[in-house]
Design an enzyme around this catalytic site. Structure first.
Site, PDB file in Angstrom:
ATOM      1  N   GLN A   1       0.990   6.409   1.136  1.00 40.26           N
ATOM      2  CA  GLN A   1       1.762   7.427   1.853  1.00 40.26           C
ATOM      3  C   GLN A   1       3.241   7.415   1.465  1.00 40.26           C
ATOM      4  O   GLN A   1       4.002   8.264   1.932  1.00 40.26           O
ATOM      5  CB  GLN A   1       1.627   7.228   3.378  1.00 40.26           C
ATOM      6  CG  GLN A   1       0.208   7.332   3.886  1.00 40.26           C
ATOM      7  CD  GLN A   1      -0.372   8.736   3.774  1.00 40.26           C
ATOM      8  OE1 GLN A   1       0.337   9.713   3.542  1.00 40.26           O
ATOM      9  NE2 GLN A   1      -1.684   8.843   3.934  1.00 40.26           N
TER      10      GLN A   1
ATOM     11  N   ASP B   1       0.877  -1.159   0.000  1.00 39.39           N
ATOM     12  CA  ASP B   1       0.000   0.000   0.000  1.00 39.39           C
ATOM     13  C   ASP B   1       0.925   1.222   0.000  1.00 39.39           C
ATOM     14  O   ASP B   1       1.516   1.566   1.022  1.00 39.39           O
ATOM     15  CB  ASP B   1      -0.886  -0.054   1.244  1.00 39.39           C
ATOM     16  CG  ASP B   1      -1.676   1.227   1.454  1.00 39.39           C
ATOM     17  OD1 ASP B   1      -1.405   2.217   0.763  1.00 39.39           O
ATOM     18  OD2 ASP B   1      -2.558   1.218   2.336  1.00 39.39           O
TER      19      ASP B   1
ATOM     20  N   CYS C   1      -8.382   6.291  10.140  1.00 40.79           N
ATOM     21  CA  CYS C   1      -8.763   5.068   9.412  1.00 40.79           C
ATOM     22  C   CYS C   1      -7.763   3.949   9.706  1.00 40.79           C
ATOM     23  O   CYS C   1      -7.453   3.129   8.809  1.00 40.79           O
ATOM     24  CB  CYS C   1      -8.890   5.288   7.911  1.00 40.79           C
ATOM     25  SG  CYS C   1     -10.085   6.548   7.485  1.00 40.79           S
TER      26      CYS C   1
HETATM   27  N1  C6P Z   1      -5.374   7.906   4.179  1.00 39.83           N
HETATM   28  C1  C6P Z   1      -5.324   9.718   5.811  1.00 39.83           C
HETATM   29  O1  C6P Z   1      -5.742  10.771   6.297  1.00 39.83           O
HETATM   30  P1  C6P Z   1      -7.828   6.449  -0.660  1.00 39.83           P
HETATM   31  O2  C6P Z   1      -8.894   6.937   0.283  1.00 39.83           O
HETATM   32  O3  C6P Z   1      -8.283   5.260  -1.441  1.00 39.83           O
HETATM   33  O4  C6P Z   1      -7.240   7.525  -1.496  1.00 39.83           O
HETATM   34  O5  C6P Z   1      -6.595   5.984   0.269  1.00 39.83           O
HETATM   35  C2  C6P Z   1      -6.809   5.091   1.305  1.00 39.83           C
HETATM   36  C3  C6P Z   1      -5.542   4.899   2.066  1.00 39.83           C
HETATM   37  C4  C6P Z   1      -4.905   3.678   2.008  1.00 39.83           C
HETATM   38  N2  C6P Z   1      -3.734   3.457   2.625  1.00 39.83           N
HETATM   39  C5  C6P Z   1      -3.126   4.410   3.334  1.00 39.83           C
HETATM   40  C6  C6P Z   1      -1.802   4.123   3.974  1.00 39.83           C
HETATM   41  C7  C6P Z   1      -3.726   5.662   3.445  1.00 39.83           C
HETATM   42  O6  C6P Z   1      -3.112   6.624   4.145  1.00 39.83           O
HETATM   43  C8  C6P Z   1      -4.975   5.915   2.828  1.00 39.83           C
HETATM   44  C9  C6P Z   1      -5.676   7.222   3.006  1.00 39.83           C
HETATM   45  C10 C6P Z   1      -5.882   9.232   4.485  1.00 39.83           C
HETATM   46  O7  C6P Z   1      -4.440   9.078   6.358  1.00 39.83           O
HETATM   47  C11 C6P Z   1      -7.377   9.313   4.447  1.00 39.83           C
HETATM   48  S1  C6P Z   1      -8.158   8.129   5.488  1.00 39.83           S
END
Ligand code: C6P
Length: 407
Positions: free
Chosen positions: A204, A201, A365
């Site tokens: 970040q 993933d 999250c």
């Molecule tokens: N984290 C945060 O504030 P999406 O929503 O599909 O673009 O990304 C999801 C996601 C998946 N993995 C990691 C490590 C993430 O950080 C995130 C999204 C944001 O930390 C919004 S919850």
């Protein structure tokens, strides 16, 4: 190009605003990064000039839109150093990329007793898709625990790989809640030696670190455009050709087929196979512009700038009485997650906002991370390329006021 933060700041129109009468200090780039003018212009130009569907028209506008859409795929290929642009699938974001692997690759490959290894740092979008697949297949999820500093040790990962039933390791490259950079190179080596595939993933990691999917030898890499200074609603799944060839359709619809009759359909090759329906054309083209922008600055330079800010901010926050940093791993990106004695993170966030300082508060999250530290939430300051020491001074000054109120 040398790193000139004031020049960079001038490219981000959102920074030219006051919040509650104070200049905006944006420290929430892990949630979503601000967008440079070049990205905004690219998106506007799609709707203003090249407003047509892709892969479907012989007319000039459609040809132009298709050329720009596919040029973005090539930019992502270069950005990740993939072997071929056909290994780049456009999705709605990291969440969809991971769900795609869970449903179109893992679901057919997992059975009762098989294992998927996760770490204690995962975002919900790298937990729930695996729970859904585990429920459907009888596979088991094994979680590698976090240590006190918010890191995941290689020994613990090695133990999780023992037993020969692990089919997939699905883990963050960088933690969103704490900023920890995980030892993914070594994990991939060990996982492959144990016969397991690896999904990273990269939501970040991609905005902060150079990522070379071929050097990593990773099987699946997921990222989101909006954290990479690009538009929302667009993301990427990278997989090498041999993994993509193992994937079935994700959704059925236009563009993913070869031939359709009422009796049966045959499918296009990847990446079209996995891009059913009209895609986020402007988003994909905007992501290409974001990659151009980031590459012109250079990820090594970005990373060095953010590392210096992290050292400065860590030191500054450690002078605030009653404040505890959560996540102090040796290798981190620019994320400062913290709690303060007697002050709920939501109250901290509201008081900071009154000073024009934007941070995220909550569980980010990543509820299992909060459970690990037995806290309900943290306040999180996360950096982008446009942040400065002055931003961190503003954060520190505002936190001192919060401390006065709650002590
Ligand atoms: N984290 C945060 O504030 P999406 O929503 O599909 O673009 O990304 C999801 C996601 C998946 N993995 C990691 C490590 C993430 O950080 C995130 C999204 C944001 O930390 C919004 S919850």
């Amino acid at each position: 190009m040398s790193f000139d933060v004031e020049k960079i700041r001038a490219d981000f129109p959102a920074l030219r605003q006051m919040v509650h009468g104070k200049p905006l200090v944006y420290l929430d780039s892990a949630a979503t990064a601000l967008k440079p003018q070049a990205v905004i212009d690219a998106v506007v130009s799609v709707y203003a000039q090249d407003c047509a569907n892709v892969h479907r028209g012989v007319h000039t506008l459609s040809q132009r839109a298709t050329a720009r859409y596919e040029a973005s795929r090539e930019k992502v290929r270069g950005f990740l150093n993939a072997a071929s642009a056909d290994e780049i699938v456009f999705t709605r974001g990291t969440t969809e990329s991971i769900n795609m692997v869970a449903q179109s690759w893992a679901r057919d490959r997992l059975g009762p007793g098989d294992e998927v290894v996760l770490t204690g740092l995962e975002h919900h979008s790298n937990i729930v898709p695996w729970q859904l697949v585990a429920q459907a297949t009888g596979a088991k999820l094994t979680v590698v625990p976090l240590d006190a500093r918010g890191d995941v040790g290689l020994d613990a990962i090695g133990r999780a790989l023992e037993g020969g039933r692990v089919k997939l390791v699905a883990m963050s490259h960088v933690s969103n809640a704490l900023g920890t950079i995980l030892p993914v190179e070594a994990v991939i080596e060990r996982a492959h030696a144990a016969g397991a595939r690896v999904l990273l993933d990269g939501a970040q990691a991609a905005p902060h670190l150079p990522v070379d999917v071929r050097a990593l030898g990773v099987d699946f890499y997921a990222l989101s455009g909006h954290k990479l200074y690009g538009p929302t609603g667009v993301g990427v799944l990278y997989a090498p050709a041999e993994r993509l060839a193992e994937m079935g359709p994700y959704q059925g619809g236009g563009d993913m087929i070869r031939e359709v009759t009422f009796e049966a359909s045959t499918y296009a090759d990847p990446p079209a196979l996995l891009e059913a329906g009209t895609p986020n054309i402007a988003g994909v083209i905007g992501l290409g512009a974001a990659i151009d922008y980031v590459e012109a600055i250079g990820r090594e330079a970005l990373h060095a700038h953010e590392r210096a800010l992290l050292a400065y901010g860590t030191e500054a926050l450690s002078t605030i009485e009653g404040l505890t940093l959560v996540g102090t791993a040796e290798r981190k990106v620019g994320v400062l997650s913290f709690v303060m004695e007697g002050a709920h993170p939501h109250d901290i966030g509201t008081l900071l906002d009154a000073d024009g300082v934007a941070v995220r508060t909550g569980h980010h999250c990543a509820q299992p991370v909060m459970q690990r530290y037995e806290i309900p939430a943290t306040a999180r300051a996360s950096f982008g390329m446009y942040n400065t020491q002055a931003d961190l001074d503003a954060l520190t000054a505002s936190l001192r006021k919060v401390r006065e109120i709650f002590s």
